[in-house]
Design a protein around this motif. Sequence first.
Motif, PDB file in Angstrom:
ATOM      1  N   ASP A  67       0.823  -1.204   0.000  1.00 12.49           N
ATOM      2  CA  ASP A  67       0.000   0.000   0.000  1.00 12.49           C
ATOM      3  C   ASP A  67       0.863   1.261   0.000  1.00 12.49           C
ATOM      4  O   ASP A  67       0.686   2.152  -0.834  1.00 12.49           O
ATOM      5  CB  ASP A  67      -0.932  -0.023   1.212  1.00 12.49           C
ATOM      6  CG  ASP A  67      -2.130   0.899   1.025  1.00 12.49           C
ATOM      7  OD1 ASP A  67      -2.120   1.698   0.076  1.00 12.49           O
ATOM      8  OD2 ASP A  67      -3.081   0.816   1.817  1.00 12.49           O
ATOM      9  N   ILE A  68       1.797   1.346   0.943  1.00 18.22           N
ATOM     10  CA  ILE A  68       2.647   2.531   1.026  1.00 18.22           C
ATOM     11  C   ILE A  68       3.794   2.470   0.019  1.00 18.22           C
ATOM     12  O   ILE A  68       4.104   3.460  -0.638  1.00 18.22           O
ATOM     13  CB  ILE A  68       3.188   2.732   2.472  1.00 18.22           C
ATOM     14  CG1 ILE A  68       4.085   3.966   2.546  1.00 18.22           C
ATOM     15  CG2 ILE A  68       3.921   1.506   2.969  1.00 18.22           C
ATOM     16  CD1 ILE A  68       3.380   5.270   2.288  1.00 18.22           C
ATOM     17  N   VAL A  69       4.422   1.303  -0.137  1.00 18.96           N
ATOM     18  CA  VAL A  69       5.639   1.200  -0.944  1.00 18.96           C
ATOM     19  C   VAL A  69       5.342   1.233  -2.440  1.00 18.96           C
ATOM     20  O   VAL A  69       6.013   1.949  -3.205  1.00 18.96           O
ATOM     21  CB  VAL A  69       6.424  -0.080  -0.585  1.00 18.96           C
ATOM     22  CG1 VAL A  69       7.644  -0.237  -1.502  1.00 18.96           C
ATOM     23  CG2 VAL A  69       6.863  -0.035   0.882  1.00 18.96           C
ATOM     24  N   LEU A  70       4.339   0.473  -2.893  1.00 18.12           N
ATOM     25  CA  LEU A  70       4.047   0.373  -4.326  1.00 18.12           C
ATOM     26  C   LEU A  70       2.906   1.276  -4.758  1.00 18.12           C
ATOM     27  O   LEU A  70       2.678   1.448  -5.962  1.00 18.12           O
ATOM     28  CB  LEU A  70       3.721  -1.080  -4.688  1.00 18.12           C
ATOM     29  CG  LEU A  70       4.770  -2.126  -4.320  1.00 18.12           C
ATOM     30  CD1 LEU A  70       4.317  -3.518  -4.752  1.00 18.12           C
ATOM     31  CD2 LEU A  70       6.127  -1.783  -4.923  1.00 18.12           C
ATOM     32  N   GLY A  71       2.197   1.842  -3.789  1.00 17.73           N
ATOM     33  CA  GLY A  71       1.069   2.710  -4.106  1.00 17.73           C
ATOM     34  C   GLY A  71       1.356   4.180  -3.866  1.00 17.73           C
ATOM     35  O   GLY A  71       1.473   4.969  -4.802  1.00 17.73           O
ATOM     36  N   MET A  72       1.487   4.554  -2.614  1.00 18.65           N
ATOM     37  CA  MET A  72       1.576   5.970  -2.276  1.00 18.65           C
ATOM     38  C   MET A  72       2.959   6.585  -2.519  1.00 18.65           C
ATOM     39  O   MET A  72       3.056   7.758  -2.902  1.00 18.65           O
ATOM     40  CB  MET A  72       1.152   6.179  -0.823  1.00 18.65           C
ATOM     41  CG  MET A  72      -0.338   5.947  -0.594  1.00 18.65           C
ATOM     42  SD  MET A  72      -1.413   7.070  -1.539  1.00 18.65           S
ATOM     43  CE  MET A  72      -1.436   8.491  -0.439  1.00 18.65           C
ATOM     44  N   LEU A  73       4.034   5.846  -2.292  1.00 15.28           N
ATOM     45  CA  LEU A  73       5.356   6.425  -2.526  1.00 15.28           C
ATOM     46  C   LEU A  73       5.589   6.779  -3.995  1.00 15.28           C
ATOM     47  O   LEU A  73       6.132   7.861  -4.281  1.00 15.28           O
ATOM     48  CB  LEU A  73       6.457   5.483  -2.015  1.00 15.28           C
ATOM     49  CG  LEU A  73       6.743   5.510  -0.512  1.00 15.28           C
ATOM     50  CD1 LEU A  73       7.961   4.654  -0.177  1.00 15.28           C
ATOM     51  CD2 LEU A  73       6.952   6.936  -0.017  1.00 15.28           C
ATOM     52  N   PRO A  74       5.240   5.929  -4.960  1.00 12.90           N
ATOM     53  CA  PRO A  74       5.381   6.345  -6.357  1.00 12.90           C
ATOM     54  C   PRO A  74       4.550   7.584  -6.697  1.00 12.90           C
ATOM     55  O   PRO A  74       4.992   8.437  -7.480  1.00 12.90           O
ATOM     56  CB  PRO A  74       4.901   5.115  -7.138  1.00 12.90           C
ATOM     57  CG  PRO A  74       5.196   3.961  -6.237  1.00 12.90           C
ATOM     58  CD  PRO A  74       4.908   4.486  -4.864  1.00 12.90           C
ATOM     59  N   LEU A  75       3.355   7.720  -6.119  1.00 13.99           N
ATOM     60  CA  LEU A  75       2.548   8.919  -6.345  1.00 13.99           C
ATOM     61  C   LEU A  75       3.219  10.138  -5.715  1.00 13.99           C
ATOM     62  O   LEU A  75       3.257  11.223  -6.319  1.00 13.99           O
ATOM     63  CB  LEU A  75       1.147   8.723  -5.781  1.00 13.99           C
ATOM     64  CG  LEU A  75       0.178   9.900  -5.954  1.00 13.99           C
ATOM     65  CD1 LEU A  75      -0.006  10.246  -7.427  1.00 13.99           C
ATOM     66  CD2 LEU A  75      -1.170   9.587  -5.295  1.00 13.99           C
ATOM     67  N   ALA A  76       3.756   9.964  -4.510  1.00 10.43           N
ATOM     68  CA  ALA A  76       4.490  11.056  -3.863  1.00 10.43           C
ATOM     69  C   ALA A  76       5.695  11.467  -4.703  1.00 10.43           C
ATOM     70  O   ALA A  76       5.997  12.659  -4.854  1.00 10.43           O
ATOM     71  CB  ALA A  76       4.933  10.623  -2.463  1.00 10.43           C
ATOM     72  N   ARG A  77       6.379  10.499  -5.248  1.00 10.72           N
ATOM     73  CA  ARG A  77       7.545  10.757  -6.097  1.00 10.72           C
ATOM     74  C   ARG A  77       7.156  11.588  -7.322  1.00 10.72           C
ATOM     75  O   ARG A  77       7.891  12.509  -7.721  1.00 10.72           O
ATOM     76  CB  ARG A  77       8.142   9.405  -6.518  1.00 10.72           C
ATOM     77  CG  ARG A  77       9.281   9.444  -7.513  1.00 10.72           C
ATOM     78  CD  ARG A  77       9.720   8.008  -7.752  1.00 10.72           C
ATOM     79  NE  ARG A  77      10.799   7.883  -8.714  1.00 10.72           N
ATOM     80  CZ  ARG A  77      10.636   7.546  -9.996  1.00 10.72           C
ATOM     81  NH1 ARG A  77       9.404   7.324 -10.455  1.00 10.72           N
ATOM     82  NH2 ARG A  77      11.659   7.440 -10.808  1.00 10.72           N
ATOM     83  N   GLU A  78       6.010  11.280  -7.937  1.00 15.12           N
ATOM     84  CA  GLU A  78       5.549  12.040  -9.096  1.00 15.12           C
ATOM     85  C   GLU A  78       5.281  13.492  -8.722  1.00 15.12           C
ATOM     86  O   GLU A  78       5.631  14.421  -9.468  1.00 15.12           O
ATOM     87  CB  GLU A  78       4.290  11.399  -9.666  1.00 15.12           C
ATOM     88  CG  GLU A  78       3.723  12.097 -10.879  1.00 15.12           C
ATOM     89  CD  GLU A  78       4.597  11.964 -12.111  1.00 15.12           C
ATOM     90  OE1 GLU A  78       4.358  12.725 -13.081  1.00 15.12           O
ATOM     91  OE2 GLU A  78       5.512  11.116 -12.123  1.00 15.12           O
ATOM     92  N   LEU A  79       4.661  13.707  -7.577  1.00 15.55           N
ATOM     93  CA  LEU A  79       4.397  15.077  -7.125  1.00 15.55           C
ATOM     94  C   LEU A  79       5.699  15.821  -6.856  1.00 15.55           C
ATOM     95  O   LEU A  79       5.822  17.012  -7.181  1.00 15.55           O
ATOM     96  CB  LEU A  79       3.525  15.048  -5.866  1.00 15.55           C
ATOM     97  CG  LEU A  79       2.079  14.575  -6.071  1.00 15.55           C
ATOM     98  CD1 LEU A  79       1.405  14.306  -4.728  1.00 15.55           C
ATOM     99  CD2 LEU A  79       1.277  15.602  -6.867  1.00 15.55           C
ATOM    100  N   LEU A  80       6.670  15.142  -6.275  1.00 17.33           N
ATOM    101  CA  LEU A  80       7.984  15.762  -6.036  1.00 17.33           C
ATOM    102  C   LEU A  80       8.631  16.170  -7.354  1.00 17.33           C
ATOM    103  O   LEU A  80       9.237  17.246  -7.451  1.00 17.33           O
ATOM    104  CB  LEU A  80       8.884  14.796  -5.269  1.00 17.33           C
ATOM    105  CG  LEU A  80       8.522  14.534  -3.805  1.00 17.33           C
ATOM    106  CD1 LEU A  80       9.325  13.357  -3.255  1.00 17.33           C
ATOM    107  CD2 LEU A  80       8.762  15.787  -2.955  1.00 17.33           C
ATOM    108  N   ARG A  81       8.525  15.327  -8.339  1.00 12.78           N
ATOM    109  CA  ARG A  81       9.103  15.630  -9.649  1.00 12.78           C
ATOM    110  C   ARG A  81       8.451  16.859 -10.267  1.00 12.78           C
ATOM    111  O   ARG A  81       9.081  17.569 -11.076  1.00 12.78           O
ATOM    112  CB  ARG A  81       8.949  14.432 -10.582  1.00 12.78           C
ATOM    113  CG  ARG A  81       9.783  13.237 -10.173  1.00 12.78           C
ATOM    114  CD  ARG A  81       9.459  12.006 -10.978  1.00 12.78           C
ATOM    115  NE  ARG A  81       9.841  12.126 -12.379  1.00 12.78           N
ATOM    116  CZ  ARG A  81       9.820  11.105 -13.246  1.00 12.78           C
ATOM    117  NH1 ARG A  81       9.431   9.911 -12.836  1.00 12.78           N
ATOM    118  NH2 ARG A  81      10.174  11.286 -14.487  1.00 12.78           N
ATOM    119  N   ARG A  82       7.210  17.128  -9.900  1.00 11.49           N
ATOM    120  CA  ARG A  82       6.505  18.289 -10.424  1.00 11.49           C
ATOM    121  C   ARG A  82       6.790  19.552  -9.619  1.00 11.49           C
ATOM    122  O   ARG A  82       6.224  20.613  -9.903  1.00 11.49           O
ATOM    123  CB  ARG A  82       5.002  18.020 -10.422  1.00 11.49           C
ATOM    124  CG  ARG A  82       4.566  16.931 -11.374  1.00 11.49           C
ATOM    125  CD  ARG A  82       3.097  16.574 -11.152  1.00 11.49           C
ATOM    126  NE  ARG A  82       2.667  15.576 -12.110  1.00 11.49           N
ATOM    127  CZ  ARG A  82       2.182  15.853 -13.331  1.00 11.49           C
ATOM    128  NH1 ARG A  82       2.075  17.100 -13.716  1.00 11.49           N
ATOM    129  NH2 ARG A  82       1.822  14.889 -14.148  1.00 11.49           N
TER     130      ARG A  82
END
Length: 494
Positions: free
Chosen positions: A330-345
């Motif tokens: 949930d956190i590792v494969l779900g929310m962290l990749p989404l957080a990473r995308e927001l950071l990239r933006r």
Amino acid sequence: MFLRHEGFLGALGAFMSYEKHGLGDLMVHQLVERFPMGSPYIGGNVHGPPLGDLNEKISWMEKFILKGTEITAPVPMAPPGTTSLGGFEVPSSKGDILRPDASKLNVGVLHLVPSLEIFPLLADPKTYEPNTIDLSDPGELEYWFTVLSGHLPDLVDKAVASEGGTDDAKRRGDAFARAFSAHLARLMEEPAAYGKLGLANLLELREECLREFHFFDAYRSIKQRENEASLAVLPDLLMEIDSMNEETRLLTLVEGVLAANIFDWGSRACVDLYHKGTIIEIYRMSRNKMQRPWRIDDFDAFKERMLGFGDNKLHQHKRALLFVDNSGADIVLGMLPLARELLRRGTEVVLVANSLTALNDVTAMELPDIIAEAAKHCDVLRRAAEAGGLLVDAMINIQDGSKGSSSSVPLMVVENGCGSPCIDLRQVSSELAAAAKDADLVILEGMGRCLHTNFNAKLTCDALKLAMVKNQRLAEKLIKGNIYDCVCRFEPGR
């Protein structure tokens, strides 16, 4: 009787004993109800203050259960023979129903928690109601009591195993089961016994009972195992995501959050799934089933907000609060990749996690280690973690302007002030309230945080609510759908 039932006397005592504020400065959300099992039961009377020693408490529970089987519902009696029950006495008749209130069980004690604040992004705190499920319906109440009772043996097994399966752990586990069952028995007969009752209150009551008998992380070993399995496949997932164009990538990330949210040890349907495959196999199966349209599908509106439409420029949020849910996939494969995308933006990301454990939910204390492991495979996460310093440095920057602007911290971890699968946004930590002041995007993930509670909550900023529905009753009542239907609700800020 009315004053005692409504808790006015306890509230008044809390007001008068708190020296830092006058009566006008305190708000009701700062009074949190706890559910201790109370004082020793001897011959029908309570003797002495509430027990602090765990062994004494367990011994009392064992005696209480033995005597409690002889108790039926209390009967009204006229003064002056009233008791601390508020005009009720223990009847002499016998029965086989456990009634903890009839033995003067010490429940519903008010505690002042001055650090809890109202979430500043609530559109209207006065009309806000966190609970989605109405337990005033007797059928609804009976259903959820049955669910919680049915889950109890498995929970006790996990709790005892988390403490090494020792004789002491087994004894505490038995006492916890009896205590929680006693509370359920009381509430089943008198739903308003502890005040207004919602599903969030029941789930928090269960966690309070676990902590009272010193089970502080019943799913510790399970969470660790699932975190390790998920981190092992994270690099491959990130490579797959990075090979996509922007629009496909955003959809894949949202699908990943929904798919990974299937891992929930609070759901009987999901626990049954664990016997049919590994964590990664179940995650891949879940992703493969992400067929749109979902039961609630506002992804296109969210995509338009994030990517722009026509001549509109790419929208960049300043700060996003991500209310995370479970450990493992949930956190590792779900929310962290989404957080990473927001950071990239260029968006600051605040990961908001529980202060205390609840089922297999990830906590704020656990998140920094998970991020550190994930950062080994991702430069974006590593730079953000290094710049933000995670929890400690992030909090310094938020609370002390002389030590730097909060805008210089791209990644933060904040406690939500909660120890439940649900969240009441009238009672959040001061750290979360401070971090929320500059936020313009809130993402609530998981059944507890955006279905059991906050499904109808209105915020002043953009809000995205993501969850996989893992309870048939919830699916039928709330979204008029089926189990494993997905919710992707986007509500633009006002």
